[in-house]
Design an enzyme around this catalytic site. Structure first.
Site, PDB file in Angstrom:
ATOM      1  N   CYS B  86       0.821  -1.221   0.000  1.00  0.00           N
ATOM      2  CA  CYS B  86       0.000   0.000   0.000  1.00  0.00           C
ATOM      3  C   CYS B  86       0.849   1.262   0.000  1.00  0.00           C
ATOM      4  O   CYS B  86       0.343   2.349  -0.253  1.00  0.00           O
ATOM      5  CB  CYS B  86      -0.935  -0.003   1.203  1.00  0.00           C
ATOM      6  SG  CYS B  86      -1.962  -1.475   1.238  1.00  0.00           S
ATOM      7  N   HIS B 335      -8.454   3.471  -3.267  1.00  0.00           N
ATOM      8  CA  HIS B 335      -7.095   3.104  -2.876  1.00  0.00           C
ATOM      9  C   HIS B 335      -6.439   2.264  -3.974  1.00  0.00           C
ATOM     10  O   HIS B 335      -6.308   1.051  -3.841  1.00  0.00           O
ATOM     11  CB  HIS B 335      -7.152   2.340  -1.549  1.00  0.00           C
ATOM     12  CG  HIS B 335      -5.818   1.955  -0.980  1.00  0.00           C
ATOM     13  ND1 HIS B 335      -4.637   2.562  -1.356  1.00  0.00           N
ATOM     14  CD2 HIS B 335      -5.488   1.002  -0.077  1.00  0.00           C
ATOM     15  CE1 HIS B 335      -3.632   1.992  -0.690  1.00  0.00           C
ATOM     16  NE2 HIS B 335      -4.121   1.046   0.081  1.00  0.00           N
TER      17      HIS B 335
END
Ligand SMILES: [Zn+2]
Lengths: 157, 390
Positions: B86, B335
């Site tokens: 991430c 995201h």
């Protein structure tokens, strides 16, 4: 001008689940040096490695101590009863191979001084409690590979 | 070490896009180069591409040269993909920064891209299960939602944090994302909607979780003393922090206290020579609502265990103690793993330029931070930016 050929092709309807996508590790001594973990599990024992040199208990099992780099490690038993530290239930968004299991409980279990993640069987989210005891359980795939889980069912007297 | 500036950048619209991985790259690349004056792709001598899982989501590796090819970049100094799940995009910025600071390169592009929508979403979920230790944690079905669900459960158990407080984070970030035209989610989400959204892994409902998102973005870095050749409004990298403890569940420092984040915050304040009070904007990694609550605490805006009360009191809104995620956060913007950090950074640039809609503009902002966590929150990465050269 020549006619442009248009040919229809067929792909296989199904393919065998590729070994890396079934999540279960390759467990025998031809594939891993921690195969004793899995042979112990077949005997209903949850074990891991402890460093003979510095005493550190290592999880997951290792072949080299990450504290002192000794490769003199011994297998120790972690016990068969753990305590639930945290838990949840997978209700949506399971990966391939787990979709048929939904909903299923997952927890972090304190056992033998470690906190390890595990599937919690025989449980509904609503019935589980932080701190409750859970019992070691072993699951076996049809090809003989094994893994650990914990069972939340209370002992029947 | 040379001082480094970001002189511009561009991004795609984020969401479920009718576009392939390489089309996202082209959209963002065009926007990036059109944002910077007097620039030629041939000047770019370092290219770092933040991409978390192209080998799983689009079955393609060696992706940095593919980005270079599509953007007409021919790097002569440094080219590589950076993977830190991430935080892959922040890894790209950090390496691009290091390339310029060290003198190894004179113009670097930090790019980020992820194409996450797949025809079979169970396959996408499978990809997300190798983020933690696949053989020992992933095998138990442990992907991000169940991990953060247990984090939330412990935080509620130990500190009395409530589901309503968590929902308020989602309310705030979706509010700001309605004013961000490239955000995935464009609608206000009241508390009741969070509660009514499908349960993913209790206590987390769908709107406690950031989305599956397609998106790409890029920024251009040059030595600070050359920044004005490319723009009137550069911003400057002034500090950073990054720390990691453990990987597998058993080896985390703690599940309810993110010690690597506290270390990264300390390092950021030290290297940027700023105090917490001087930070005007924080782009925080709100992959789940509980994450942002724990970040208020680890940064030090809220006391340990009082992150829930902090949002309840409206402190992380613009005008409060800290403007947290005025971009709309991951919850509101989506995201797209490798692109997320670049999107955060780009929005800070737009904030400094005074280029964002009024309702989410932080007036007179001078100092900002962007934060990403990755894995089982075992790595935390922070960059600090200044509007003026310090
Ligand atoms: Zn040792």
């Amino acid at each position: 001008m020549k006619k442009v050929e248009f040919e229809k092709l067929k792909r296989p309807e199904t393919i065998k689940l590729p070994s890396m996508l079934d999540f279960y590790p390759l467990e025998d001594e031809k594939n891993t040096r921690i195969s004793p973990f899995f042979s112990n599990l077949k005997e209903r024992r949850l074990t891991t490695t402890r460093c003979e040199e510095c005493g550190k208990v290592l999880w997951p099992p290792r072949i080299v101590c990450s504290s002192c780099f000794s490769d003199d490690l011994e297998w120790i038993d972690l016990g068969t009863e753990g305590e639930l530290y945290a838990f949840t239930e997978m209700r949506l968004g399971a990966p391939l191979g787990f979709v048929d299991d939904v909903p299923f409980c997952i927890g972090i279990v304190k056992i033998g001084g470690l906190s390890i993640s595990a599937r919690i069987d025989n449980a509904k989210y609503e019935d589980l409690k932080i701190g409750q005891k859970v019992q070691l359980k072993v699951v076996e795939l049809d090809d003989g590979r094994v893994f650990y889980r914990f069972d939340a069912a209370k002992e029947t007297p | 070490m040379r001082r480094v500036a970001i002189v511009g950048g561009g991004a795609t619209r984020c969401g479920k896009r009718e576009a392939t991985w390489r089309e996202l790259v082209q959209e963002a690349g065009k926007a990036m180069f059109e944002d910077v004056d007097n620039i030629s792709p041939k000047e770019v001598d370092a290219l770092l591409v933040g991409a978390a899982q192209p080998e799983r989501f689009v079955f393609q590796v060696h992706v940095a040269p593919m980005v270079a090819e599509h953007l007409g970049i021919t790097p002569r100094k440094v080219i590589a993909t950076t993977e830190l799940m991430c935080a892959s995009g922040q890894a790209a910025i950090r390496y691009a920064w290091a390339c310029i600071a060290s003198g190894m390169a004179d113009m670097a592009v930090a790019f980020g891209v992820e194409k996450m929508y797949m025809p079979d979403m169970a396959e996408a979920q499978t990809n997300m299960t190798c983020v933690l230790d696949r053989e020992w944690d992933g095998i138990n079905g442990l992907s991000a939602p169940p991990f953060f669900a247990m984090t939330a459960q412990r935080h509620m158990y130990e500190y009395g944090t409530t589901k309503e407080q968590m929902a308020l984070v989602s309310v705030k970030n979706h509010h700001y994302s309605t004013m961000n035209p490239i955000a995935q989610f464009q609608k206000e989400v009241p508390v009741e909607s969070v509660f009514k959204s499908p349960m993913i892994a209790p206590p987390l409902n769908l709107f406690d979780c950031s989305g599956i998102t397609d998106g790409a973005a890029g920024v251009v870095l040059v030595p600070a003393d050359r920044a004005k050749e490319y723009t009137d409004t550069p911003m400057y990298i002034i500090g950073s922090g990054q720390a990691n403890i453990g990987n597998a569940i058993n080896n985390l420092a703690s599940i309810t206290e993110w010690i690597p984040l506290k270390l990264a915050v300390e390092e950021t304040l030290k290297t940027a020579k700023i105090t917490l009070k001087e930070i005007d904007i924080a782009e925080l990694h709100d992959c789940f609502t509980i994450s942002e609550i724990m970040e208020y605490e680890a940064f030090g805006w809220a006391k340990k265990g009082e992150g829930g009360k902090f949002i309840e009191n409206g402190e992380p809104y613009i005008g409060g103690t800290i403007a947290a995620n005025p971009r709309g956060g991951l919850l509101g913007c989506g995201h797209p793993l490798g692109a997320t950090a670049i999107l955060q950074t780009l929005d800070i640039l737009h904030q400094f330029r005074g280029d964002v809609p009024k309702g989410r503009s932080v007036s007179d902002a001078e100092i900002a931070v962007t934060h990403n966590l990755s894995g089982a929150a075992n790595v935390h990465s922070i960059l600090a930016y200044s509007r003026t050269e310090k």
